[in-house]
Scaffold this motif. Structure first.
Motif, PDB file in Angstrom:
ATOM      1  N   MET A   1      29.354  48.079  55.572  1.00  0.00           N
ATOM      2  CA  MET A   1      30.203  47.820  54.401  1.00  0.00           C
ATOM      3  C   MET A   1      30.207  46.327  54.097  1.00  0.00           C
ATOM      4  SD  MET A   1      32.164  49.092  52.054  1.00  0.00           S
ATOM      5  CE  MET A   1      32.466  50.727  52.682  1.00  0.00           C
ATOM      6  N   LEU A   2      29.967  46.000  52.833  1.00  0.00           N
ATOM      7  CA  LEU A   2      29.949  44.596  52.450  1.00  0.00           C
ATOM      8  C   LEU A   2      31.366  44.049  52.366  1.00  0.00           C
ATOM      9  CD1 LEU A   2      27.232  44.755  49.684  1.00  0.00           C
ATOM     10  CD2 LEU A   2      27.036  43.576  51.862  1.00  0.00           C
ATOM     11  N   HIS A   3      31.545  42.835  52.802  1.00  0.00           N
ATOM     12  CA  HIS A   3      32.847  42.169  52.766  1.00  0.00           C
ATOM     13  C   HIS A   3      33.196  41.845  51.323  1.00  0.00           C
ATOM     14  CE1 HIS A   3      35.956  39.121  53.535  1.00  0.00           C
ATOM     15  NE2 HIS A   3      36.087  39.702  54.694  1.00  0.00           N
ATOM     16  N   LEU A   4      34.510  41.874  51.008  1.00  0.00           N
ATOM     17  CA  LEU A   4      34.970  41.607  49.652  1.00  0.00           C
ATOM     18  C   LEU A   4      34.530  40.230  49.176  1.00  0.00           C
ATOM     19  CD1 LEU A   4      36.582  42.333  47.156  1.00  0.00           C
ATOM     20  CD2 LEU A   4      38.659  41.536  48.315  1.00  0.00           C
ATOM     21  N   VAL A   5      34.525  39.246  50.063  1.00  0.00           N
ATOM     22  CA  VAL A   5      34.084  37.904  49.664  1.00  0.00           C
ATOM     23  C   VAL A   5      32.641  37.945  49.187  1.00  0.00           C
ATOM     24  CG1 VAL A   5      33.621  35.576  50.488  1.00  0.00           C
ATOM     25  CG2 VAL A   5      35.715  36.753  51.207  1.00  0.00           C
ATOM     26  N   SER A   6      31.790  38.715  49.864  1.00  0.00           N
ATOM     27  CA  SER A   6      30.395  38.848  49.454  1.00  0.00           C
ATOM     28  C   SER A   6      30.299  39.504  48.091  1.00  0.00           C
ATOM     29  CB  SER A   6      29.616  39.666  50.491  1.00  0.00           C
ATOM     30  OG  SER A   6      29.606  39.012  51.734  1.00  0.00           O
ATOM     31  N   ILE A   7      31.110  40.551  47.866  1.00  0.00           N
ATOM     32  CA  ILE A   7      31.101  41.247  46.577  1.00  0.00           C
ATOM     33  C   ILE A   7      31.475  40.294  45.455  1.00  0.00           C
ATOM     34  CG2 ILE A   7      32.245  43.030  45.233  1.00  0.00           C
ATOM     35  CD1 ILE A   7      30.340  44.238  47.171  1.00  0.00           C
ATOM     36  N   ARG A   8      32.501  39.488  45.681  1.00  0.00           N
ATOM     37  CA  ARG A   8      32.929  38.541  44.642  1.00  0.00           C
ATOM     38  C   ARG A   8      31.857  37.487  44.382  1.00  0.00           C
ATOM     39  NH1 ARG A   8      39.276  38.218  46.547  1.00  0.00           N
ATOM     40  NH2 ARG A   8      39.998  39.972  45.274  1.00  0.00           N
ATOM     41  N   LYS A   9      31.153  37.095  45.431  1.00  0.00           N
ATOM     42  CA  LYS A   9      30.049  36.157  45.238  1.00  0.00           C
ATOM     43  C   LYS A   9      28.941  36.785  44.395  1.00  0.00           C
ATOM     44  CE  LYS A   9      30.577  33.159  49.295  1.00  0.00           C
ATOM     45  NZ  LYS A   9      29.984  32.726  50.578  1.00  0.00           N
ATOM     46  N   PHE A  10      28.702  38.091  44.593  1.00  0.00           N
ATOM     47  CA  PHE A  10      27.714  38.797  43.782  1.00  0.00           C
ATOM     48  C   PHE A  10      28.083  38.687  42.304  1.00  0.00           C
ATOM     49  CE2 PHE A  10      26.620  42.000  47.387  1.00  0.00           C
ATOM     50  CZ  PHE A  10      25.750  41.073  47.949  1.00  0.00           C
ATOM     51  N   GLY A 138      36.716  49.337  42.976  1.00  0.00           N
ATOM     52  CA  GLY A 138      37.944  49.292  43.761  1.00  0.00           C
ATOM     53  C   GLY A 138      38.798  48.072  43.543  1.00  0.00           C
ATOM     54  N   LYS A 139      38.349  47.130  42.669  1.00  0.00           N
ATOM     55  CA  LYS A 139      39.071  45.868  42.503  1.00  0.00           C
ATOM     56  C   LYS A 139      39.434  45.561  41.053  1.00  0.00           C
ATOM     57  CE  LYS A 139      39.066  45.121  46.852  1.00  0.00           C
ATOM     58  NZ  LYS A 139      40.327  45.213  47.607  1.00  0.00           N
ATOM     59  N   GLY A 140      39.156  46.467  40.116  1.00  0.00           N
ATOM     60  CA  GLY A 140      39.604  46.263  38.754  1.00  0.00           C
ATOM     61  C   GLY A 140      38.524  45.810  37.794  1.00  0.00           C
ATOM     62  N   ALA A 141      38.902  45.787  36.526  1.00  0.00           N
ATOM     63  CA  ALA A 141      38.008  45.365  35.441  1.00  0.00           C
ATOM     64  C   ALA A 141      38.678  44.261  34.646  1.00  0.00           C
ATOM     65  CB  ALA A 141      37.685  46.549  34.532  1.00  0.00           C
ATOM     66  N   PHE A 142      37.857  43.375  34.065  1.00  0.00           N
ATOM     67  CA  PHE A 142      38.386  42.177  33.419  1.00  0.00           C
ATOM     68  C   PHE A 142      37.582  41.829  32.168  1.00  0.00           C
ATOM     69  CE2 PHE A 142      39.024  42.176  37.944  1.00  0.00           C
ATOM     70  CZ  PHE A 142      40.350  41.805  38.100  1.00  0.00           C
ATOM     71  N   LEU A 143      38.269  41.240  31.208  1.00  0.00           N
ATOM     72  CA  LEU A 143      37.643  40.664  30.019  1.00  0.00           C
ATOM     73  C   LEU A 143      38.026  39.193  29.977  1.00  0.00           C
ATOM     74  CD1 LEU A 143      36.243  40.485  27.294  1.00  0.00           C
ATOM     75  CD2 LEU A 143      38.268  41.545  26.240  1.00  0.00           C
ATOM     76  N   ASN A 144      37.036  38.342  30.119  1.00  0.00           N
ATOM     77  CA  ASN A 144      37.254  36.883  30.179  1.00  0.00           C
ATOM     78  C   ASN A 144      38.316  36.522  31.219  1.00  0.00           C
ATOM     79  OD1 ASN A 144      35.301  36.508  28.225  1.00  0.00           O
ATOM     80  ND2 ASN A 144      36.752  36.294  26.539  1.00  0.00           N
ATOM     81  N   GLY A 145      38.269  37.241  32.343  1.00  0.00           N
ATOM     82  CA  GLY A 145      39.168  36.948  33.454  1.00  0.00           C
ATOM     83  C   GLY A 145      40.509  37.647  33.409  1.00  0.00           C
ATOM     84  N   ASN A 146      40.822  38.306  32.309  1.00  0.00           N
ATOM     85  CA  ASN A 146      42.099  39.002  32.176  1.00  0.00           C
ATOM     86  C   ASN A 146      41.929  40.495  32.469  1.00  0.00           C
ATOM     87  OD1 ASN A 146      43.547  36.645  31.197  1.00  0.00           O
ATOM     88  ND2 ASN A 146      42.389  36.899  29.305  1.00  0.00           N
ATOM     89  N   PRO A 147      42.831  41.099  33.252  1.00  0.00           N
ATOM     90  CA  PRO A 147      42.708  42.523  33.569  1.00  0.00           C
ATOM     91  C   PRO A 147      42.730  43.386  32.307  1.00  0.00           C
ATOM     92  CG  PRO A 147      44.345  41.467  34.965  1.00  0.00           C
ATOM     93  CD  PRO A 147      43.998  40.479  33.897  1.00  0.00           C
ATOM     94  N   ILE A 148      41.926  44.442  32.303  1.00  0.00           N
ATOM     95  CA  ILE A 148      41.897  45.357  31.161  1.00  0.00           C
ATOM     96  C   ILE A 148      42.122  46.784  31.635  1.00  0.00           C
ATOM     97  CG2 ILE A 148      40.486  43.977  29.598  1.00  0.00           C
ATOM     98  CD1 ILE A 148      38.031  45.528  30.543  1.00  0.00           C
ATOM     99  N   GLU A 232      36.776  51.122  36.567  1.00  0.00           N
ATOM    100  CA  GLU A 232      37.775  50.193  37.092  1.00  0.00           C
ATOM    101  C   GLU A 232      38.905  49.939  36.096  1.00  0.00           C
ATOM    102  OE1 GLU A 232      38.135  49.114  40.194  1.00  0.00           O
ATOM    103  OE2 GLU A 232      36.535  50.571  40.530  1.00  0.00           O
ATOM    104  N   ALA A 233      38.659  50.276  34.829  1.00  0.00           N
ATOM    105  CA  ALA A 233      39.709  50.151  33.819  1.00  0.00           C
ATOM    106  C   ALA A 233      40.513  51.434  33.671  1.00  0.00           C
ATOM    107  CB  ALA A 233      39.088  49.771  32.473  1.00  0.00           C
ATOM    108  N   GLY A 234      40.230  52.421  34.522  1.00  0.00           N
ATOM    109  CA  GLY A 234      40.990  53.666  34.499  1.00  0.00           C
ATOM    110  C   GLY A 234      40.346  54.781  33.705  1.00  0.00           C
ATOM    111  N   GLY A 235      39.140  54.534  33.180  1.00  0.00           N
ATOM    112  CA  GLY A 235      38.432  55.560  32.430  1.00  0.00           C
ATOM    113  C   GLY A 235      37.552  56.411  33.317  1.00  0.00           C
ATOM    114  N   VAL A 236      36.887  57.380  32.704  1.00  0.00           N
ATOM    115  CA  VAL A 236      35.978  58.261  33.430  1.00  0.00           C
ATOM    116  C   VAL A 236      34.603  58.202  32.782  1.00  0.00           C
ATOM    117  CG1 VAL A 236      37.696  59.837  34.373  1.00  0.00           C
ATOM    118  CG2 VAL A 236      36.841  60.216  32.060  1.00  0.00           C
TER     119      VAL A 236
END
Length: 271
Positions: A1-10, A138-148, A232-236
């Motif tokens: 399992m990849l560490h969250l820090v690695s995922i964010r770096k991706f 598992g960590k959400g979706a964002f538009l220009n850094g703001n959660p959507i 991640e924005a709650g859609g399917v």
């Protein structure tokens, strides 16, 4: 399992890989063109696709030499690359090519990372209007850094549907597309065609759209980034038949959870 820090770096590294300034420069040339579009502009866009993909891949390969890579232009030149369980970057360097040629600002770079064949990271960037959509599984979706979050319309009659007519113009394909449109127009508030599958998925994610489907698009590069962002924005995200989404199938549908069954029912016997 990849560490969250690695995922964010991706995510950060895939954003840095986006050739936004180059795209804006070529786009400005298409906007200032007058009269019929010259063949040289079409050739330029083809070269733009190739150049952008090369820039993205070169950047990411330096950082992740052991990862796999699938791109629209590479596939066109070298044939299909099988999607494996290995971490795989899937790239569309210019989604919305026709829009790009005509100076219509609905274009984007789409970058997705799959791990175990599962879309895990999505980055979709429209440099023309400076909208950056990102998603981490598992960590959400964002538009220009703001959660959507998606818009949770529950009545299909009040929904805004996005569909694409595709690029094929043989009679069978056109008839099937127009028949779907004729049927669906009686079931939704209105219908739009934008010319970018990746941005349509992002439209579901940020609540601008309610339901979307497309058949026969180019390949996994059109949906790899957007699928993560929608979920991640709650859609399917699913197959238009209602079956599970397959990133390699060239079939996709997306909506909020309340409208999925209504869309599948409306498309029954048409997809």
């Amino acid at each position: 399992m990849l560490h969250l820090v690695s995922i964010r770096k991706f995510v950060i590294n895939s954003i840095n890989a986006s050739p936004s300034h180059y795209l804006c420069f070529v786009y400005s040339r298409s906007c200032w063109s007058t009269g019929p579009l010259p063949p040289t502009l079409v050739d330029l866009v083809t070269e733009t696709d190739k150049a952008c993909e090369e820039l993205i891949f070169n950047h990411l390969k330096q950082l992740y030499p052991a990862h796999k890579f699938i791109g629209e232009e590479t596939t066109a030149a070298c044939g299909t690359t099988e999607l494996t369980d290995e971490p795989t970057w899937i790239v569309d360097p210019l989604d919305g090519t026709t829009n790009f040629v005509h100076g219509f600002p609905f274009v984007c770079v789409s970058i997705g990372l799959t791990i175990g064949k599962t879309p895990t990271i999505g980055v979709v960037y429209n440099p023309i209007i400076n909208e950056l959509f990102t998603g981490i599984r598992g960590k959400g979706a964002f538009l220009n850094g703001n959660p959507i979050k998606g818009k949770f319309e529950i009545h299909q009659a009040f929904s805004l549907l996005k569909e694409q007519a595709g690029t094929k113009r043989d009679k069978e394909t056109v008839d099937a597309s127009t028949n779907r449109i004729n049927s669906l127009l009686f079931k939704v508030r209105s219908l739009r065609m934008s010319g970018s599958c990746a941005l349509d998925l992002c439209g579901i994610a940020c609540g601008r759209l309610d339901v979307f489907f497309e058949l026969g698009f180019g390949g996994p590069w059109d949906v790899a980034g957007g699928a993560v962002i929608v979920r991640e924005a709650g859609g399917v995200v699913f197959d238009p038949s209602g079956a599970d989404f397959d990133i390699t199938s060239q079939r996709v549908a997306a909506s909020n959870p309340f409208l999925k069954d209504a869309l599948v029912d409306a498309l029954r016997h048409m997809v």
